[in-house]
Enzyme design. Structure first.
Site, short mmCIF file in Angstrom:
data_model
loop_
_atom_site.label_atom_id
_atom_site.label_comp_id
_atom_site.label_asym_id
_atom_site.label_seq_id
_atom_site.Cartn_x
_atom_site.Cartn_y
_atom_site.Cartn_z
N ARG A 168 0.83 -1.23 0.00
CA ARG A 168 0.00 0.00 0.00
C ARG A 168 0.86 1.27 0.00
O ARG A 168 0.53 2.27 0.65
CB ARG A 168 -0.95 0.03 1.22
CG ARG A 168 -1.98 -1.10 1.26
CD ARG A 168 -2.98 -0.97 0.12
NE ARG A 168 -4.13 -1.86 0.30
CZ ARG A 168 -4.17 -3.13 -0.10
NH1 ARG A 168 -3.12 -3.68 -0.71
NH2 ARG A 168 -5.28 -3.85 0.06
N SER A 241 -11.08 -1.25 2.86
CA SER A 241 -10.37 -1.34 4.14
C SER A 241 -10.07 0.07 4.63
O SER A 241 -9.43 0.84 3.91
CB SER A 241 -9.04 -2.06 3.96
OG SER A 241 -9.22 -3.35 3.47
N GLU A 338 -5.89 3.70 5.68
CA GLU A 338 -5.47 3.53 4.28
C GLU A 338 -5.94 4.72 3.44
O GLU A 338 -5.17 5.23 2.63
CB GLU A 338 -6.04 2.20 3.76
CG GLU A 338 -5.55 1.85 2.37
CD GLU A 338 -6.12 0.54 1.85
OE1 GLU A 338 -6.02 -0.47 2.55
OE2 GLU A 338 -6.64 0.54 0.74
N1 EPU Z 1 -10.81 -11.23 9.67
C1 EPU Z 1 -11.42 -11.09 10.91
N2 EPU Z 1 -12.56 -10.35 10.99
C2 EPU Z 1 -13.13 -9.75 9.90
C3 EPU Z 1 -12.53 -9.91 8.64
C4 EPU Z 1 -11.36 -10.64 8.55
O1 EPU Z 1 -10.95 -11.61 11.91
O2 EPU Z 1 -14.15 -9.09 10.09
C5 EPU Z 1 -9.58 -12.02 9.60
C6 EPU Z 1 -9.85 -13.42 9.11
O3 EPU Z 1 -9.05 -14.31 9.84
C7 EPU Z 1 -9.37 -13.40 7.68
C8 EPU Z 1 -8.24 -12.38 7.73
O4 EPU Z 1 -8.68 -11.43 8.69
O5 EPU Z 1 -8.94 -14.65 7.27
C9 EPU Z 1 -7.97 -11.69 6.41
O6 EPU Z 1 -9.19 -11.14 5.90
P1 EPU Z 1 -9.35 -10.77 4.36
O7 EPU Z 1 -9.00 -11.91 3.49
O8 EPU Z 1 -10.68 -10.15 4.16
O9 EPU Z 1 -8.19 -9.70 4.14
P2 EPU Z 1 -7.73 -8.38 4.91
O10 EPU Z 1 -6.32 -8.58 5.31
O11 EPU Z 1 -8.68 -8.01 5.99
C10 EPU Z 1 -6.80 -7.33 2.74
C11 EPU Z 1 -6.89 -6.04 1.98
C12 EPU Z 1 -8.20 -5.97 1.20
C13 EPU Z 1 -8.27 -7.14 0.25
C14 EPU Z 1 -8.19 -8.42 1.08
C15 EPU Z 1 -8.18 -9.67 0.24
C16 EPU Z 1 -5.63 -4.44 3.26
C17 EPU Z 1 -5.69 -3.22 4.13
N3 EPU Z 1 -6.80 -4.92 2.88
O12 EPU Z 1 -7.81 -7.31 3.73
O13 EPU Z 1 -8.17 -4.78 0.43
O14 EPU Z 1 -9.47 -7.14 -0.49
O15 EPU Z 1 -6.95 -8.41 1.84
O16 EPU Z 1 -6.95 -9.80 -0.40
O17 EPU Z 1 -4.54 -4.88 2.94
C18 EPU Z 1 -8.77 -2.49 0.46
O18 EPU Z 1 -7.57 -2.24 0.48
O19 EPU Z 1 -9.64 -1.58 0.45
C19 EPU Z 1 -9.21 -3.88 0.50
C20 EPU Z 1 -10.48 -4.21 0.60
#
Ligand code: EPU
Length: 346
Positions: A168, A241, A338
């Site tokens: 990012r 996010s 972000e």
């Molecule tokens: N999780 C929770 N609670 C929640 C959601 C997620 O505990 O409410 C935990 C779960 O264990 C899950 C893990 O977090 O397995 C990861 O969740 P997710 O796959 O949704 O990914 P993220 O790390 O929360 C990042 C990006 C997203 C992107 C997703 C998928 C960032 C800041 N965000 O989110 O990007 O879509 O991975 O690759 O890096 C964005 O930047 O706007 C965005 C949506």
């Protein structure tokens, strides 16, 4: 021929940010030809204060009105510039909306961007925060970013290494008032190298009944997962996010996992660091689905702040600060927004 730009005074910005926050630009310049940018930047309405350049408005929090003019690039040409063996160079104007660009490249038989389907925003915004999802970051496929260097007035071509991409992050974030991205060139392979291991993509393809997926199938799977997990900004205002996943040292991640064995830890952007799940920590602090008036945390994803209707940017920012303070108090970790915050400091 339409004029190369249009100038509007006291322009409403509610429909130009995906949070749906009411804000007003003293001046809004819609630019239809990037060759006109030097003239636009010299307009008396624009030179008064540093202008804010917006794309799809999906990474912005208006905590106040912008002090200067807002510039929006409405250029949206996309074409294959050249072919070389297995790779093609695709050039997209800055204003080209991101998801249609991804689908267009796939329709040309070009791969690489499939895991980035359905991300809101524009091609020109994509390198600034190095958009990423499901195991892919756009920087990996960027050949050149064309940008107007506002310090010299020259058009520059920055290759991938000059862009200094990280999680990012990019050179453009470090010099926000210097570069104005006008177009992005992507180097895309015809032979797919599919990434199916991240966050349920393989399972989703299975549920779709697809056993030998192509790149288009992966994009379809990503669209299905995102549509389920992330609120649609057309229905409830949000900027994806709201917090970045914090990058910490490996030893800090190991220590936290002793106390919190289920905290998800991902690889970082260097061998010695790790990325922690901010969503998990926010959920653990009890914020998921929380609501302060119209400012809230999505009940579907703890990383997403939502505007249930008429939240102001200040209310959303106040909620974000409380969330960050509670994560810091419990885990000793500082989480950062972000989106770009306008009219206030984080
Ligand atoms: N999780 C929770 N609670 C929640 C959601 C997620 O505990 O409410 C935990 C779960 O264990 C899950 C893990 O977090 O397995 C990861 O969740 P997710 O796959 O949704 O990914 P993220 O790390 O929360 C990042 C990006 C997203 C992107 C997703 C998928 C960032 C800041 N965000 O989110 O990007 O879509 O991975 O690759 O890096 C964005 O930047 O706007 C965005 C949506």
């Amino acid at each position: 021929m339409s004029p190369p730009w249009q100038l509007l005074e006291n322009a409403p910005l509610k429909a130009r940010n995906t949070f749906g926050i009411a804000a007003t630009a003293p001046w809004l310049v819609e630019v239809h030809d990037s060759a006109a940018l030097p003239d636009v930047l010299a307009l008396p309405q624009v030179v008064q204060a540093p202008p804010l350049v917006i794309g799809g408005g999906s990474n912005l929090l208006f905590a106040g009105d912008p002090a200067g003019a807002v510039i929006s690039l409405a250029t949206r040409d996309v074409r294959v510039l050249s072919q070389d063996g297995d790779h093609a160079i695709v050039r997209a104007d800055a204003g080209m909306p991101w998801h249609p660009l991804v689908m267009w490249t796939l329709a040309q038989g070009l791969c690489g961007l499939e895991n980035l389907a359905l991300i809101p925003g524009t091609a020109g915004a994509s390198p600034i925060q190095n958009i990423g999802a499901y195991g892919t970051e756009v920087g990996e496929f960027i050949h050149v970013v064309e940008a107007l260097d506002r310090t010299t007035g020259e058009l520059q071509r920055l290759d991938r290494s000059a862009c200094a991409f990280a999680y990012r992050d990019s050179v453009f974030k470090h010099h926000p008032d210097r570069y104005l991205v006008t177009a992005v060139e992507f180097a895309l392979p015809r032979t797919p190298a599919l990434r199916l291991d991240y966050a349920g993509i393989r399972e989703e393809l299975g549920a779709m009944g697809i056993s030998a997926p192509g790149a288009r199938d992966v994009a379809d799977a990503v669209v299905r997962i995102r549509s389920r997990k992330l609120p649609d900004p057309a229905v409830v205002g949000n900027a994806g996010s709201f917090f970045k996943n914090p990058i910490v040292s490996q030893s800090q991640a190991d220590a936290l996992q002793v106390d919190y064995p289920t905290l998800p830890v991902f690889r970082g952007d260097a061998p010695h660091n790790r990325k922690l799940s901010a969503a998990w920590m926010i959920e653990a602090c009890g914020w998921k689905g929380h609501r302060d008036g119209d400012a809230g945390v999505s009940a579907d994803h703890a990383l997403v702040l939502v505007n249930h209707g008429n939240a102001s940017g200040g209310q959303l920012l106040a909620l974000a600060r409380r969330i960050a303070a509670s994560v810091h108090a419990r885990f000793g970790i500082a989480i950062e927004p972000e989106p770009k915050v306008i009219g206030a400091h984080w």
